[in-house]
Design an enzyme around this catalytic site. Structure first.
Site, PDB file in Angstrom:
ATOM      1  N   ARG A   1       0.829  -1.209   0.000  1.00  0.00           N
ATOM      2  CA  ARG A   1       0.000   0.000   0.000  1.00  0.00           C
ATOM      3  C   ARG A   1       0.862   1.258   0.000  1.00  0.00           C
ATOM      4  NH1 ARG A   1      -4.196  -0.414   4.651  1.00  0.00           N
ATOM      5  NH2 ARG A   1      -4.916   1.527   3.710  1.00  0.00           N
TER       6      ARG A   1
ATOM      7  N   HIS B   1      -7.082   7.807  11.410  1.00  0.00           N
ATOM      8  CA  HIS B   1      -6.661   6.401  11.336  1.00  0.00           C
ATOM      9  C   HIS B   1      -5.159   6.235  11.159  1.00  0.00           C
ATOM     10  CE1 HIS B   1     -11.024   5.107  10.076  1.00  0.00           C
ATOM     11  NE2 HIS B   1     -10.925   5.479  11.335  1.00  0.00           N
TER      12      HIS B   1
HETATM   13  P1  OAD Z   1     -15.122   3.028   1.889  1.00  0.00           P
HETATM   14  O1  OAD Z   1     -14.409   2.163   0.928  1.00  0.00           O
HETATM   15  O2  OAD Z   1     -15.967   2.376   2.915  1.00  0.00           O
HETATM   16  O3  OAD Z   1     -16.052   4.052   1.120  1.00  0.00           O
HETATM   17  C1  OAD Z   1     -15.588   4.821   0.040  1.00  0.00           C
HETATM   18  C2  OAD Z   1     -16.684   5.765  -0.390  1.00  0.00           C
HETATM   19  O4  OAD Z   1     -16.150   6.618  -1.394  1.00  0.00           O
HETATM   20  C3  OAD Z   1     -17.925   5.103  -0.968  1.00  0.00           C
HETATM   21  O5  OAD Z   1     -19.088   5.655  -0.377  1.00  0.00           O
HETATM   22  C4  OAD Z   1     -17.858   5.473  -2.457  1.00  0.00           C
HETATM   23  O6  OAD Z   1     -19.140   5.639  -3.035  1.00  0.00           O
HETATM   24  C5  OAD Z   1     -17.115   6.794  -2.393  1.00  0.00           C
HETATM   25  N1  OAD Z   1     -16.389   7.163  -3.616  1.00  0.00           N
HETATM   26  C6  OAD Z   1     -15.795   6.350  -4.530  1.00  0.00           C
HETATM   27  N2  OAD Z   1     -15.193   7.090  -5.473  1.00  0.00           N
HETATM   28  C7  OAD Z   1     -15.395   8.391  -5.160  1.00  0.00           C
HETATM   29  C8  OAD Z   1     -14.996   9.627  -5.733  1.00  0.00           C
HETATM   30  N3  OAD Z   1     -14.264   9.682  -6.846  1.00  0.00           N
HETATM   31  N4  OAD Z   1     -15.383  10.780  -5.133  1.00  0.00           N
HETATM   32  C9  OAD Z   1     -16.121  10.727  -3.990  1.00  0.00           C
HETATM   33  N5  OAD Z   1     -16.507   9.589  -3.401  1.00  0.00           N
HETATM   34  C10 OAD Z   1     -16.160   8.446  -3.971  1.00  0.00           C
HETATM   35  O7  OAD Z   1     -14.008   3.983   2.545  1.00  0.00           O
HETATM   36  P2  OAD Z   1     -14.068   4.796   3.922  1.00  0.00           P
HETATM   37  O8  OAD Z   1     -15.412   5.325   4.169  1.00  0.00           O
HETATM   38  O9  OAD Z   1     -12.927   5.723   3.905  1.00  0.00           O
HETATM   39  O10 OAD Z   1     -10.355   1.989   8.257  1.00  0.00           O
HETATM   40  O11 OAD Z   1     -13.769   3.641   4.946  1.00  0.00           O
HETATM   41  C11 OAD Z   1     -13.590   3.983   6.283  1.00  0.00           C
HETATM   42  C12 OAD Z   1     -12.586   3.098   6.944  1.00  0.00           C
HETATM   43  O12 OAD Z   1     -12.925   1.723   6.746  1.00  0.00           O
HETATM   44  C13 OAD Z   1     -11.175   3.202   6.389  1.00  0.00           C
HETATM   45  O13 OAD Z   1     -10.449   4.286   6.922  1.00  0.00           O
HETATM   46  C14 OAD Z   1     -10.574   1.901   6.838  1.00  0.00           C
HETATM   47  C15 OAD Z   1     -11.713   0.958   6.504  1.00  0.00           C
HETATM   48  O14 OAD Z   1     -11.774  -0.199   7.280  1.00  0.00           O
HETATM   49  C16 OAD Z   1      -9.329   1.348   8.809  1.00  0.00           C
HETATM   50  O15 OAD Z   1      -8.570   0.644   8.183  1.00  0.00           O
HETATM   51  C17 OAD Z   1      -9.196   1.596  10.276  1.00  0.00           C
END
Ligand code: OAD
Length: 238
Positions: free
Chosen positions: A68, A117
């Protein structure tokens, strides 16, 4: 509210809180966690992102973080990160609370970034807690040893089953409760603590704007959902 009204609202806001997630970095080529192509679709979090997994096989976990680090290092901040960095140079007080560990907000020029995080490029000694920054040079294939006590270094990121830093959360809450606007970008809001931070701002009266091509658990609650990619929507908003 149309885009012009939203721009006026942002410009008139004294304090703006931004919550970002993996989606903001997806246009930089970094995979998200959930949904198609997401890391958690291919990898099992319990094998890679827990203290137990690291205790069982530190080299295996380290190599995954190394992979990563490698692609995050090669990635460049995109128009979404840059728009948020520009927002910071406006009159408003802006703070970004990010769930991302890729460092792209800082590389885009944002200074007020709170990494909820942790950071992929920082190591932490599993014995004495000493912090080692700059794991990007040189890239290490096995976990290095702490220069202080000789303990094993782990990535300084939050793993499943671990607690958020209480002082960081408290400070985040203080800022969010006093914010006029909360901008929620590229997060599924599936992780409860960051989602609660955004909700807290909303409960304290912040106007909420979500930028995401998809609906999330927060979409029904926000004042305005802007459907689209961060790299396209944010430059129009800022
Ligand atoms: P997710 O993978 O859960 O969600 C990503 C979001 O980004 C989704 O709602 C997509 O629809 C949206 N998305 C995709 N492409 C996009 C773009 N170009 N512009 C805007 N939005 C877009 O990721 P997180 O919400 O960050 O934690 O996940 C939260 C945490 O879960 C992460 O930090 C990680 C994971 O487990 C740890 O590892 C502690």
């Amino acid at each position: 509210m149309n885009m012009e009204d939203l721009k006026t609202k942002l410009a008139a806001s004294e304090r703006i809180a931004v919550l970002t997630g993996a989606g903001i970095s997806s246009e930089s080529g970094i995979p998200t966690f959930r949904g198609e192509g997401g890391l958690w679709e291919t990898f099992r979090a319990e094998d890679l992102a827990t203290p137990e997994a690291f205790a069982r096989d530190p080299a295996f976990v380290w190599r995954w973080y190394e992979m990563r680090r490698e692609y995050c290092q090669k990635a460049q901040p995109n128009a979404g990160h840059c728009a948020l960095a520009r927002l910071e140079s406006s009159a408003s007080e802006v703070r970004i609370f990010t769930q991302n560990v890729d460092g792209l907000h800082q590389r885009a020029g944002s200074a007020a970034v709170v990494e909820l995080h942790g950071n992929l490029f920082t190591g932490r000694c599993t014995v004495c807690g000493r912090i080692k920054k700059g794991l990007d040079s040189p890239l290490a294939q096995i976990p290095p040893w702490c220069p202080g006590c000789g303990g094993l270094l782990r990535p300084d990121v939050l793993w499943f089953g671990e607690h958020y830093d209480a002082a960081i959360l408290e400070e985040a809450l203080q800022f969010l409760r006093r914010s006029n606007v909360v901008l929620i970008v590229g997060t599924s809001a599936a992780v409860s603590v960051p989602a609660q931070l955004a909700q807290e701002a909303m409960q304290y009266g912040a106007f909420s704007i979500e930028v995401n091509p998809q609906e999330t658990m927060l979409s029904a609650w926000v004042d305005c959902h802007l459907s689209g990619n961060a790299g396209e929507v944010l430059p129009k908003l800022v």
